[in-house]
Structures are given as C-alpha cells and as structure tokens.
Design an enzyme around this catalytic site. Structure first.
Site, PDB file in Angstrom:
ATOM      1  N   ASP A 192      -1.592  25.478  -2.923  1.00 22.32           N
ATOM      2  CA  ASP A 192      -1.050  26.644  -2.211  1.00 22.32           C
ATOM      3  C   ASP A 192      -0.466  27.695  -3.157  1.00 22.32           C
ATOM      4  OD1 ASP A 192      -1.714  25.099  -0.042  1.00 22.32           O
ATOM      5  OD2 ASP A 192       0.262  25.130   0.896  1.00 22.32           O
ATOM      6  N   CYS A 211      -6.205  22.959   2.208  1.00 20.19           N
ATOM      7  CA  CYS A 211      -6.102  21.890   1.211  1.00 20.19           C
ATOM      8  C   CYS A 211      -7.241  20.868   1.200  1.00 20.19           C
ATOM      9  CB  CYS A 211      -4.800  21.131   1.415  1.00 20.19           C
ATOM     10  SG  CYS A 211      -3.322  22.142   1.431  1.00 20.19           S
ATOM     11  N   HIS A 243      -5.544  13.404  -0.626  1.00 21.49           N
ATOM     12  CA  HIS A 243      -5.746  14.136   0.633  1.00 21.49           C
ATOM     13  C   HIS A 243      -7.193  14.151   1.106  1.00 21.49           C
ATOM     14  CE1 HIS A 243      -4.178  17.662   3.332  1.00 21.49           C
ATOM     15  NE2 HIS A 243      -4.363  16.510   3.974  1.00 21.49           N
TER      16      HIS A 243
HETATM   17 MG    MG Z   1      -3.298  23.700  -0.347  1.00 24.76          MG
END
Ligand code: MG
Length: 483
Positions: free
Chosen positions: A38, A76, A130
């Site tokens: 981010d 993400c 993730h």
């Molecule tokens: Mg991200």
C-alpha cells in the site's frame, strides 16, 4: 508529465557492463524483490515526496533505474498472485475453480520460486504471503489455521518467516476484528504479532537469509507488511517524521532497504544480485483511516480504483555493473514481467505451455534494447476489465459506481458514463478526456478490449485462456455478486 526526463538507453553506454552468456552459466545471479504494501506512487523522495525522508531509496534509484510507468495490481492479494505467476489474476487458477477478491493461489500454479528452483535456486519469503485465503477470519476474530497446501512451502519457497495474511482493516490494531500471527514455516511464533516490530524483524531475517545463502543462487522475496494499516514502527523510528506515523513507517522501510543493500555489498554480492523495489498497489485512502494512508500524487485515484494511482507504483531496479546508474524511464513495465525476466537471466525454462502476461524486460533493462517490450497494460478490478492502455493512451470503459460484481471494495469505484480517453504522456492525472477528439484511438483500443475479453474474460464471462485445475463448475459464484 511535461518536463520529466526520459532517459534513453544507449547501447554503447552499457555495452561494457552486459552480462555474457558464459558468465550467466558460470555464476547464476541472485534476485531480491522488496515489496511494500500500500505504498503510494508519491510516497518516496525520489518520486517527489517532500515530507518523508527516504535517502536509501533515493540512493538506490540514483544507482539504478527509476521507472515512472511501472504497474502492479489494484489490491493486495491479486497483486501478489500477479507478481509470483507473471499473469493477470483473472488468468490464475484457484482451488475449487473459484475466483476470490484476494487470490488464493492454486498449488498447481507456478511461481517465480518454482521456476528458479529448476536452476538450483533457494527461495525465501520474508514477510506477507496473503495467497492462502483469510483463514478463520470469516468465522470470527483472528486468522488461520491455514491449509498447508496453500502456504509458501507448497509454492516453491524453501523458507518462510512472516505473516500469512494482511494485518487488518482499521486505523489502529483491533484484535476483535482482525489479528495477524507471525509464523516461521508452519509454526506460529506470536499471535497477534507486534506490528511495531515487523519491519525490523523482517529486515533481520532477510539479512540472515542473505548471509546463510551467500554461496548459492537465491531468490529473496521480502514482502513488507507495512505501510498497510494498522501501522507500526519500532521505537527507533516512531515519532520522528513530520508526516506522522505514516512517515515513520516509510522511513523505517527506507532504513530496511538500506540495510539489505549494505548487506549485499558487505557480502560482495551486489554485482551478482538484481534488486527490485516496488509496491503491491497504490495508497489506501479512505475516511476512517485518517492520515494513515499514503499519497499517489500526482496521479488520480488510490488503492482499489483503476485510475493510475491505484496500480502505478514506484519501480526501482538496481544491479551495480549490469544496470546503468542514474536512469529514469517512462517506458511501460509491470510486476507481471518479473517472472519471465528472472527466468531469462537465470536461464530457467518458463512454466509449461501456459500463456503468460509478463514479458522479458532484460534486453531493455540491460541497455541492449531502447524500448521496453511491454506494449500495453490491462486494468482489472477483481474480474472487471475497467481500462486498457498502450504506450501513450488509456481507454477507460463505462461502469456504474460501486459495481455489484466488484466484491467488497466496489465502494471505492466511481461511475464512468461513457468511454474516456487520456493521453498519459502529457496528462498523468487523467484530467482531460480526449475521446471525442481521438475517436480513432478509442476505436483501436476497443478492439484490444474485445480481444482481451475473449482471452481473459470479464466480470460476466470466462475467457478462453483462463486456468481451471479442478473438477466442477468454473467460477461457480460468478454471478453471486456482493456476497
Ligand atoms: Mg496492498
């Protein structure tokens, strides 16, 4: 953007530094990807930020190549899938033939780590994975346990130290809504983990990995959890930046980059290691986060949108002796291109007969070609094709606001009434729609859209090249929007 310097990649200037094939065969080079989470296009000093101090990244850029049209994905999970597979997330296979807003990487997908393993590389992930789903999050606070077959060890990584998912959705840590564990391999070390220590711990682990594997070719994927909210910085950095905690976090990331590059120099690996710094998507700018989000300036938009600020990110390539220092370029490139680029440099075969969306950048990065081989880029939000660009023009397709097929982050997507066209060579902030003046360009790019929809699909259709590995319906929840 008027006035920016676009470097030309003179062949002669770097001819002396080109890798030769025998050299590659003798000593395969190493790869390091430093992936911020981010971090926005405008968050670094070398990308124009005047409030956050990033001397190490500025130096890295000065010693290498700084790209101004480098693309990740808009959020993400899909961005990690794209980076590791060299494919747009819509192409990537997921367990049960589903398609998640955060990609769950099917074990049969092939990652950079698996490609390089064929040439004897050892691969380590330090940081955020993730790609294994949200774990038990949907059943209550906390994450995990995670299916072993979805974790880094099953996707080619010999080593994993980090967090299986992201760290939250709130400005401040809130274990009632989300907590993140710190793991080594399959073992949980700490839950919830201390977010203020993550960058420091990752850096120490990364350097340990470099020292441990200095004698063999390696791939280090250093995927920072920061500056995704909730933020955390160690005591050495907290309270120092005039930009507040967000600035502290970026300055600690900058310190971390400096430590990694210094370790490579100390170990005499710098001239044998390609290091790439980038971010997974643009800054998360939303009311409840206050000043804990970054900046995409001068770009329009933010994380989750498909305006430039959502996907265009810093991209710095560093390899002393191989990439000529002091370069800037507005040529097109993407995280999609890292897999084929690394494979070409390492002499590793590409995965099977599967089509890739990435292209080999090395002839251009090394100065043998004057232009990037990437000719276009596609802007997907989840499975929704929202825009395409070629080297100069970006066509934005009509859409409703908060499209019902855009998963939870549809709230970040605004309406576009009719096709819009932007000249990205001169209008970085997408402020002047020139579709009426350049109907010829609109028509040509509409042709690209039709071909992309046939091959890769869209929110309402399945493309001919999309991968499904399991028995059963394909994208069975495709029309179960907003659930
Ligand atoms: Mg991200």
């Amino acid at each position: 953007m008027l006035g920016m310097r676009i470097a030309s990649f003179g062949v002669a200037a770097v001819a002396c530094a080109l890798l030769s094939a025998p050299c590659l065969a003798q000593q395969p080079p190493n790869f390091v990807i430093i992936f911020a989470d981010d971090l926005g296009y405008g968050d670094l000093g070398c990308y124009g930020n005047r409030h956050i101090r990033t001397p190490n990244l500025d130096r890295m850029a000065a010693e290498g190549l700084r790209l101004t049209s480098f693309y990740a994905q808009n959020v993400c999970g899909p961005s990690r899938a794209a980076l590791l597979t060299g494919c747009y997330p819509i192409r990537v296979g997921e367990p049960g033939n589903t398609k998640g807003a955060h990609t769950i990487l099917h074990p049969q997908e092939t990652t950079i780590a698996e490609v390089l393993a064929a040439k004897g590389y050892v691969s380590g992930l330090v940081g955020k994975w993730h790609l294994a789903g949200p774990g038990a999050h949907e059943r209550g606070p906390g994450t995990g346990p995670y299916k072993r077959e979805l974790m880094p060890a099953q996707q080619g990584f010999d080593y994993f130290y980090g967090t299986p998912a992201h760290n939250g959705v709130t400005r401040e840590p809130d274990p009632k809504r989300w907590k993140t564990e710190l793991m080594r391999g399959h073992e949980v070390l700490e839950s919830p983990t201390d977010l203020s220590l993550l960058t420091k711990r990752y850096t120490e682990e990364a350097i340990r990995f470099l020292r441990t594997h200095r004698e063999q070719p390696f791939f280090l994927y250093l995927a920072h959890t920061m500056p995704h909210v909730p933020l955390g910085a160690s005591s050495e950095f907290a309270g120092r930046s005039p930009r507040g905690l967000y600035g502290d976090v970026i300055e600690e990331l900058d310190w971390s980059v400096g430590e990694v590059l210094a370790a490579l120099r100390d170990l005499e690996l710098d001239e044998r290691t390609l290091v790439v710094f980038t971010s997974d998507n643009g800054p998360w700018i939303e009311g409840h986060l206050g000043d804990h989000g970054g900046s995409a300036a001068p770009l329009r938009g933010f994380k989750m949108s498909t305006w430039e600020g959502g996907l265009r990110v810093p991209g710095i390539f560093w390899w002393p002796g191989q990439i000529r220092p002091g370069q800037e370029s507005d040529e097109l490139a993407s995280t999609l291109d890292l897999l084929p680029t690394f494979a070409a440099i390492a002499g590793a075969p590409l995965p099977g007969r599967r089509p890739l969306d990435g292209v080999n950048l090395w002839p251009w990065l090394s100065g043998r070609a004057s232009e990037s081989p990437r000719q276009d880029f596609l802007y997907f939000a989840f499975t929704h094709l929202q825009a395409v660009r070629d080297r100069r023009w970006k066509l934005v397709l009509p859409r409703p606001s908060d499209p019902p097929w855009s998963s939870w982050y549809g709230r970040m997507i605004d309406a576009v009434e009719a096709p819009e066209l932007y000249d990205l060579h001169f209008d970085w902030s997408e402020s002047r729609d020139v579709s009426e003046q350049r109907g010829d360009i609109v028509e040509r790019l509409m042709g690209v859209v039709q071909r992309v929809r046939a091959r890769l699909g869209d929110y309402d259709r399945i493309g001919s090249e999309v991968r499904f590995f399991d028995v059963g319906p394909r994208r069975p929840k495709m029309h179960a929007w907003k659930n």
